[in-house]
Design an enzyme around this catalytic site. Sequence first.
Site, PDB file in Angstrom:
ATOM      1  N   ARG A 101      61.884 -10.186  12.369  1.00  9.71           N
ATOM      2  CA  ARG A 101      61.331  -8.898  11.908  1.00  9.71           C
ATOM      3  C   ARG A 101      62.205  -8.417  10.766  1.00  9.71           C
ATOM      4  O   ARG A 101      63.410  -8.204  10.932  1.00  9.71           O
ATOM      5  CB  ARG A 101      61.301  -7.883  13.045  1.00  9.71           C
ATOM      6  CG  ARG A 101      60.954  -6.489  12.567  1.00  9.71           C
ATOM      7  CD  ARG A 101      60.597  -5.528  13.679  1.00  9.71           C
ATOM      8  NE  ARG A 101      59.276  -5.779  14.203  1.00  9.71           N
ATOM      9  CZ  ARG A 101      58.561  -4.901  14.903  1.00  9.71           C
ATOM     10  NH1 ARG A 101      59.051  -3.698  15.169  1.00  9.71           N
ATOM     11  NH2 ARG A 101      57.352  -5.206  15.346  1.00  9.71           N
ATOM     12  N   HIS A 128      51.733  -8.079   9.812  1.00  6.48           N
ATOM     13  CA  HIS A 128      52.129  -8.063  11.230  1.00  6.48           C
ATOM     14  C   HIS A 128      51.134  -8.953  11.995  1.00  6.48           C
ATOM     15  O   HIS A 128      50.290  -8.475  12.752  1.00  6.48           O
ATOM     16  CB  HIS A 128      52.114  -6.624  11.752  1.00  6.48           C
ATOM     17  CG  HIS A 128      52.856  -6.417  13.042  1.00  6.48           C
ATOM     18  ND1 HIS A 128      53.480  -7.440  13.737  1.00  6.48           N
ATOM     19  CD2 HIS A 128      53.070  -5.291  13.787  1.00  6.48           C
ATOM     20  CE1 HIS A 128      54.044  -6.956  14.838  1.00  6.48           C
ATOM     21  NE2 HIS A 128      53.806  -5.662  14.889  1.00  6.48           N
ATOM     22  N   GLN A 131      50.554  -8.738  15.899  1.00  3.83           N
ATOM     23  CA  GLN A 131      49.862  -7.537  16.361  1.00  3.83           C
ATOM     24  C   GLN A 131      48.348  -7.678  16.189  1.00  3.83           C
ATOM     25  O   GLN A 131      47.575  -7.368  17.097  1.00  3.83           O
ATOM     26  CB  GLN A 131      50.374  -6.309  15.592  1.00  3.83           C
ATOM     27  CG  GLN A 131      49.732  -4.997  16.030  1.00  3.83           C
ATOM     28  CD  GLN A 131      50.103  -4.589  17.444  1.00  3.83           C
ATOM     29  OE1 GLN A 131      51.264  -4.504  17.776  1.00  3.83           O
ATOM     30  NE2 GLN A 131      49.112  -4.333  18.291  1.00  3.83           N
ATOM     31  N   ASP A 217      47.413   3.407  12.446  1.00  6.72           N
ATOM     32  CA  ASP A 217      48.839   3.032  12.488  1.00  6.72           C
ATOM     33  C   ASP A 217      49.598   4.219  11.885  1.00  6.72           C
ATOM     34  O   ASP A 217      48.997   5.117  11.278  1.00  6.72           O
ATOM     35  CB  ASP A 217      49.017   1.749  11.650  1.00  6.72           C
ATOM     36  CG  ASP A 217      50.462   1.255  11.582  1.00  6.72           C
ATOM     37  OD1 ASP A 217      51.287   1.658  12.423  1.00  6.72           O
ATOM     38  OD2 ASP A 217      50.777   0.467  10.663  1.00  6.72           O
ATOM     39  N   CYS A 257      48.407   0.379  17.249  1.00  2.38           N
ATOM     40  CA  CYS A 257      49.409  -0.665  17.521  1.00  2.38           C
ATOM     41  C   CYS A 257      50.660  -0.098  18.181  1.00  2.38           C
ATOM     42  O   CYS A 257      51.438  -0.843  18.772  1.00  2.38           O
ATOM     43  CB  CYS A 257      49.771  -1.398  16.231  1.00  2.38           C
ATOM     44  SG  CYS A 257      50.336  -0.317  14.909  1.00  2.38           S
ATOM     45  N   ARG A 285      50.314  -7.905  24.090  1.00  2.71           N
ATOM     46  CA  ARG A 285      51.302  -8.531  23.197  1.00  2.71           C
ATOM     47  C   ARG A 285      51.992  -9.684  23.931  1.00  2.71           C
ATOM     48  O   ARG A 285      52.233 -10.736  23.368  1.00  2.71           O
ATOM     49  CB  ARG A 285      52.351  -7.498  22.728  1.00  2.71           C
ATOM     50  CG  ARG A 285      51.841  -6.411  21.797  1.00  2.71           C
ATOM     51  CD  ARG A 285      51.366  -6.947  20.457  1.00  2.71           C
ATOM     52  NE  ARG A 285      52.376  -7.710  19.760  1.00  2.71           N
ATOM     53  CZ  ARG A 285      53.339  -7.181  18.987  1.00  2.71           C
ATOM     54  NH1 ARG A 285      53.403  -5.876  18.804  1.00  2.71           N
ATOM     55  NH2 ARG A 285      54.209  -7.966  18.380  1.00  2.71           N
TER      56      ARG A 285
HETATM   57  N1  NVA Z   1      53.199  -0.160   9.927  1.00  2.00           N
HETATM   58  C1  NVA Z   1      54.158   0.005  10.993  1.00  2.00           C
HETATM   59  C2  NVA Z   1      53.829  -0.891  12.140  1.00  2.00           C
HETATM   60  C3  NVA Z   1      54.674  -0.664  13.372  1.00  2.00           C
HETATM   61  C4  NVA Z   1      54.365  -1.625  14.481  1.00  2.00           C
HETATM   62  C5  NVA Z   1      55.557  -0.250  10.471  1.00  2.00           C
HETATM   63  O1  NVA Z   1      55.736  -1.198   9.698  1.00  2.00           O
HETATM   64  O2  NVA Z   1      56.478   0.499  10.821  1.00  2.00           O
HETATM   65  N1   CP Z   2      53.446  -2.536  17.663  1.00  2.00           N
HETATM   66  C1   CP Z   2      54.714  -3.003  17.538  1.00  2.00           C
HETATM   67  O1   CP Z   2      54.986  -3.985  16.855  1.00  2.00           O
HETATM   68  O2   CP Z   2      55.616  -2.299  18.251  1.00  2.00           O
HETATM   69  P1   CP Z   2      57.204  -2.410  18.124  1.00  2.00           P
HETATM   70  O3   CP Z   2      57.581  -1.900  16.760  1.00  2.00           O
HETATM   71  O4   CP Z   2      57.714  -1.558  19.235  1.00  2.00           O
HETATM   72  O5   CP Z   2      57.604  -3.851  18.285  1.00  2.00           O
END
Ligand code: NVA
Ligand code: CP
Length: 298
Positions: A101, A128, A131, A217, A257, A285
């Site tokens: 990540r 992502h 997800q 989101d 999400c 997930r």
């Molecule tokens: N668009 C959000 C998704 C979180 C799962 C982010 O990147 O923070």
């Molecule tokens: N939806 C998602 O990816 O959640 P986290 O940021 O908690 O991993």
Amino acid sequence: MKHLLSLEKLPRADFEKILRDAAVFKRERGQHTSQPLTGQTWALIFSKSSTRTRVSFEVGIRELGGESLFLSANDIQLGRGEPIKDTARVLGRMIHGAVIRTFAQSDVEEFAEFSKIPTINALTDDEHPCQVLTDIFTFEEMRGPVAGKVVTFIGDGACNMPVSWIFAAAKLGFELRIAAPKAFQPSTEILKRAGGKIIVSEDLQAAATGADMLYTDVWVSMGKEAEAAERIKVLSGYQINQKLVKLAKPGALVMHCLPAYRGKEIDTETFEANAGTIFTQAENRLHVQKAVLNWAVN
Ligand code: NVA
Ligand code: CP
């Protein structure tokens, strides 16, 4: 060598295999006879916060017979400037797979290239994929095939979530509508690359009308905190609420999400009315991550 770096690059047959296998992993949780990660150690290298992705991968790896190492990017030399390609060449000699990540999509791509071990994108600024695989799995579990359906995304239409949705839509044959202010719409370059039926507009009422699913989101993605005030100003109104849900098809699913910010991208009443779907999505997930890991090593 299989990597899940982007939905754009995931062949349709592999997409469908992951969805099919996830249903089996869900149904047979606790009774798996095959443990495809036996003897393997996977690293989770995270530069951003995570609840669902981290826990679902850690538990999933364990349930498939493997071990996991959580490496916060700040705690390893990567955080002090050691290059990705050196980190990748070191870890590639010690571990069997990586779940990453981070910010730049190019970083996960470089890691995959230099580590020579299966590499999974656990969220970048661009995509992502895990997800959206889960979201589609959840939709199909509750409503049947997504092909031919209408999915409407409301909110920041340029962040990682809608971009992964864009690549999924063309591949699986559903209509995707994205309602977002001009400054937060996906680039025409991405839309061109993806193909498929994708309608982008500022009109959230039109986008929601007749939809089979409404999705949203956060307005302020991780890494965009400095823009929070401006984003909240420009995106305000791009909210899933009861008025918008009434325009969708009767029985339409509302998905998120997570994490969710009540009063911003979704109101409390709508969130709670759809909590059953949203937390099934979160649980899924785990099952989908196991299907992704199994796909990556077979
Ligand atoms: N668009 C959000 C998704 C979180 C799962 C982010 O990147 O923070
Ligand atoms: N939806 C998602 O990816 O959640 P986290 O940021 O908690 O991993």
